[in-house]
Scaffold this motif. Structure first.
Motif, PDB file in Angstrom:
ATOM      1  N   VAL A 296       0.849  -1.187   0.000  1.00 15.87           N
ATOM      2  CA  VAL A 296       0.000   0.000   0.000  1.00 15.87           C
ATOM      3  C   VAL A 296       0.884   1.236   0.000  1.00 15.87           C
ATOM      4  CG1 VAL A 296      -0.204  -0.056   2.522  1.00 15.87           C
ATOM      5  CG2 VAL A 296      -1.886   1.204   1.174  1.00 15.87           C
ATOM      6  N   ASP A 297       0.448   2.253  -0.749  1.00 17.88           N
ATOM      7  CA  ASP A 297       1.131   3.545  -0.821  1.00 17.88           C
ATOM      8  C   ASP A 297       0.417   4.507   0.121  1.00 17.88           C
ATOM      9  OD1 ASP A 297       2.260   5.984  -1.446  1.00 17.88           O
ATOM     10  OD2 ASP A 297       1.652   5.967  -3.561  1.00 17.88           O
ATOM     11  N   LEU A 298       1.101   4.959   1.168  1.00 19.03           N
ATOM     12  CA  LEU A 298       0.497   5.866   2.146  1.00 19.03           C
ATOM     13  C   LEU A 298       0.513   7.318   1.678  1.00 19.03           C
ATOM     14  CD1 LEU A 298       2.033   4.325   5.394  1.00 19.03           C
ATOM     15  CD2 LEU A 298      -0.121   3.737   4.241  1.00 19.03           C
ATOM     16  N   GLY A 299       1.204   7.603   0.584  1.00 13.49           N
ATOM     17  CA  GLY A 299       1.173   8.935  -0.007  1.00 13.49           C
ATOM     18  C   GLY A 299       2.299   9.848   0.412  1.00 13.49           C
ATOM     19  N   ALA A 300       2.884   9.614   1.576  1.00 12.45           N
ATOM     20  CA  ALA A 300       3.989  10.422   2.082  1.00 12.45           C
ATOM     21  C   ALA A 300       4.657   9.647   3.210  1.00 12.45           C
ATOM     22  CB  ALA A 300       3.499  11.781   2.576  1.00 12.45           C
ATOM     23  N   THR A 301       5.832  10.088   3.588  1.00 11.71           N
ATOM     24  CA  THR A 301       6.547   9.431   4.680  1.00 11.71           C
ATOM     25  C   THR A 301       5.676   9.394   5.932  1.00 11.71           C
ATOM     26  OG1 THR A 301       8.674  10.121   3.797  1.00 11.71           O
ATOM     27  CG2 THR A 301       8.608   9.499   6.120  1.00 11.71           C
ATOM     28  N   SER A 302       5.614   8.243   6.561  1.00 11.71           N
ATOM     29  CA  SER A 302       4.742   8.029   7.712  1.00 11.71           C
ATOM     30  C   SER A 302       5.496   7.280   8.800  1.00 11.71           C
ATOM     31  CB  SER A 302       3.511   7.214   7.297  1.00 11.71           C
ATOM     32  OG  SER A 302       2.844   7.818   6.203  1.00 11.71           O
ATOM     33  N   VAL A 303       4.995   7.400  10.015  1.00 11.65           N
ATOM     34  CA  VAL A 303       5.510   6.620  11.138  1.00 11.65           C
ATOM     35  C   VAL A 303       4.452   5.586  11.489  1.00 11.65           C
ATOM     36  CG1 VAL A 303       6.314   6.652  13.525  1.00 11.65           C
ATOM     37  CG2 VAL A 303       6.875   8.557  11.986  1.00 11.65           C
TER      38      VAL A 303
END
Length: 626
Positions: A238-245
């Motif tokens: 899955v692509d979360l769209g931006a850097t995530s924690v």
């Protein structure tokens, strides 16, 4: 022509009784996701119409009793009917931009033969996501994966009616949801975000389903799930769209869960870091849970990562599939089947989008391969001779061995001749003994290509069980991680001995063997297969168009194929094949002959023994743009 025994799809698991297992998150964010899950199959078009009847408009209606809103009122007995024009349209304003997962049209008898489904963010600029060129009415569900379809407005635009009347729809349903936005508080960052996999079975089991919120409360329904083929090294991401924690991943499995797997993160969708793998004892316990399909349970894995992980992409990489009694004590393994892939943490962005699919190529066609068979012998710099037991094994229950002999492959009178021969028990090949020999050549290792016009002028033998073919296979067909049908197969022309028709077809994951996407053409004006005809396909990034003597006989668009059947696997090299098979599955399916050979009656055996059963090829040409 099919070159492998097809894998049976995972439909055997459709009726499994599944039980949820493992802890469930109870944070407020989890409650919100549960609400989304309960509404994953809500018809957003019906909801928009109920809230505001003015959300539905059309170019025109036949009369007041067939107004456009009647296609959105949830009543299967009412309908919209257009005026009697080909270009009529109907659209709905969903009230907000959503990621559209699928659209279902339920046609009345006055259906569209040719039409387009389109999406728009502003109601002015429209992008097509489904193109129908040969509609047959009924209920049509168009899945949008792997296209980026984020829209507020959805429209059906007619191109050609199937009847003298207008277009008539009982219902026009739209499903989807708002992508999870960037968040500084802990939430399911994957909801309605783009998802991918290296393999999925068909359009109804694409990876898009793992982020749609669709995890049935009791895990008992065969809906909203990704399923792979029957190999261990399959993944879904899955692509979360931006850097995530990310701190937690929830996997809601159907009964066909992974015994062993890795959770991985990536910044660029290329380099992956493993952040979790079940312990050896956990794997052993899962491996020991072997039951019959009717008793097998699904599973909820709520994985709290040892420490928060940072990345934009999250992936489940399968390592070992679950075993089932089939029946006991024998066991079998199916693919992986996952209802929902939830990724909990902070960050993300609703701007995540599927990449733009390839468009039409520019430039004029130029010839990149040509052979008119006027040399003294077969040009082996262009063609490879295929032999049973060396380059290939037995396939499709056919009766011939392919051999490298001028008795079977020769050039005569400026044409290639593929000739069948009979000699009972005379030909050992590949561990068996064959009564027939024949010829097969291809351009594998000599010339393969992506996209173009491929054509050949041919004259075919007519008689029960004679199976000449002009076709292409994906060049990666012999890669064990790909194989058939994921390699793709393009049947430009097949004939099984009938004088008045030939067929064309596409094979891929979710549409192979008897379930292929194909068409049968009848020669006009009394034409016959044993006369010279030109068979061709125009293969582009957006579809395949098959023709006989420049007459289009089958057109399959990429977006229709992926919307209704499975993955488009025709963006990589294929190579050209010419062969003459004898008997086997395809002829037998039509002529019902079982002896003396499957699909090949004694009358055809006698003709082969008498000589003269042959396919002739005048020339082969490949043209490409660029």
């Amino acid at each position: 022509m099919p070159s492998r025994t097809p894998r049976t799809l995972l439909t055997a698991l459709a009726a499994l009784t599944l039980l949820a297992a493992g802890p469930v998150l109870t944070t407020p964010a989890a409650a919100e996701a549960s609400a989304a899950a309960a509404a994953w199959d809500t018809d957003r078009a019906a909801s928009a119409y109920a809230a505001n009847p003015a959300a539905v408009t059309a170019s025109a209606s036949e009369n007041a009793g067939t107004a456009p809103g009647l296609a959105f009122d949830g009543n299967g007995g009412t309908r919209w009917s257009s005026d009697f024009t080909d270009g009529a349209w109907i659209r709905v304003d969903l009230g907000a931009v959503i990621r559209v997962d699928r659209v279902t049209l339920d046609w009345e008898a006055a259906y569209g033969k040719r039409y387009v489904l389109e999406a728009s963010r502003n109601g002015t600029d429209w992008t097509p996501f489904y193109t129908e060129t040969a509609g047959t009415g009924g209920s049509v569900t168009a899945h949008t994966y792997p296209q980026e379809v984020t829209a507020r407005y959805v429209r059906m635009r007619g191109v050609e009616r199937a009847t003298p009347y207008g277009y008539s729809l009982y219902s026009f349903k739209v499903y989807g949801g708002e992508p999870a936005p960037a968040s500084t508080t802990r939430t399911n960052l994957a909801l309605n975000h783009p998802a991918y996999s290296n393999v999925y079975q068909h359009a109804g089991n694409s990876p898009a389903f793992v982020t749609d919120g669709g995890r049935p409360a009791d895990l008992k329904v065969d809906v909203s799930r990704w399923s792979s083929d029957w190999n261990a090294d399959r993944w879904v991401s899955v692509d979360l769209g931006a850097t995530s924690v990310v701190d937690t991943v929830d996997l809601y499995w159907e009964a066909a869960y992974a015994v062993d797997y890795e959770l991985q993160v990536s910044d660029d969708n290329r380099t992956w870091r493993t952040v979790y793998r079940p312990s050896a004892s956990e794997v052993a316990a899962r491996r020991a849970d072997v039951k019959s399909p009717g008793e097998a349970a699904g599973r909820h894995d709520s994985v709290r990562l040892p420490q928060p992980a940072t990345g934009r992409y999250v992936r489940m990489l399968g390592k070992e599939r679950r075993s089932f009694y089939n029946p006991a004590p024998s066991t079998a393994q199916f693919g992986y089947s996952l209802y929902e892939f939830e990724v909990w943490g902070t960050g993300g962005s609703a701007a995540a989008a599927y990449p733009v699919l390839p468009g039409e190529q520019s430039g004029a066609y130029r010839t990149t391969f040509f052979d008119d068979f006027t040399a003294g012998s077969l040009d082996r710099s262009k063609w490879r001779v295929v032999r049973t037991g060396t380059e290939m094994g037995p396939v499709n229950g056919e009766s011939q061995a392919y051999v490298d002999s001028t008795d079977n492959i020769r050039l005569e009178n400026g044409a290639l001749v593929l000739r069948a021969k009979y000699c009972k028990g005379c030909t050992p090949a590949g561990g068996g003994t064959y009564d027939f020999t024949s010829g097969r050549i291809d351009t594998n290792t000599k010339f393969d290509f992506t996209y173009g016009k491929v054509s050949a002028r041919m004259k075919l033998p007519v008689g029960d069980g004679f199976w000449p073919a002009f076709w292409m296979l994906g060049s990666d067909v012999d890669d064990p991680s790909v194989s058939w049908p994921a390699s793709g197969e393009t049947d430009i022309m097949e004939n099984i001995g009938y004088g008045d028709w030939t067929s064309s077809a596409l094979h891929g994951p979710g549409y192979s063997a008897d379930g292929n996407i194909g068409a049968r053409q009848v020669y006009p004006g009394g034409g016959r297969a044993d006369q010279w005809h030109t068979y061709a396909v125009e293969w582009t990034p957006t579809g395949m168009k098959f023709s006989v003597d420049d007459r289009v006989v089958q057109e399959t668009t990429r977006n229709k194929l992926e919307s209704t059947r499975g993955e488009w696997v025709f963006d990589h090299n294929q190579y050209v094949i010419l062969n003459l098979a004898l008997g086997g599955a395809y002829p037998a399916g039509w002529n019902k002959v079982t002896s003396p050979y499957w699909g090949l009656p004694q009358s055809s055996v006698d003709r082969i023994a008498g000589g003269g059963v042959q396919a002739e090829v005048d020339w082969v040409r490949v043209e490409q743009k660029g």
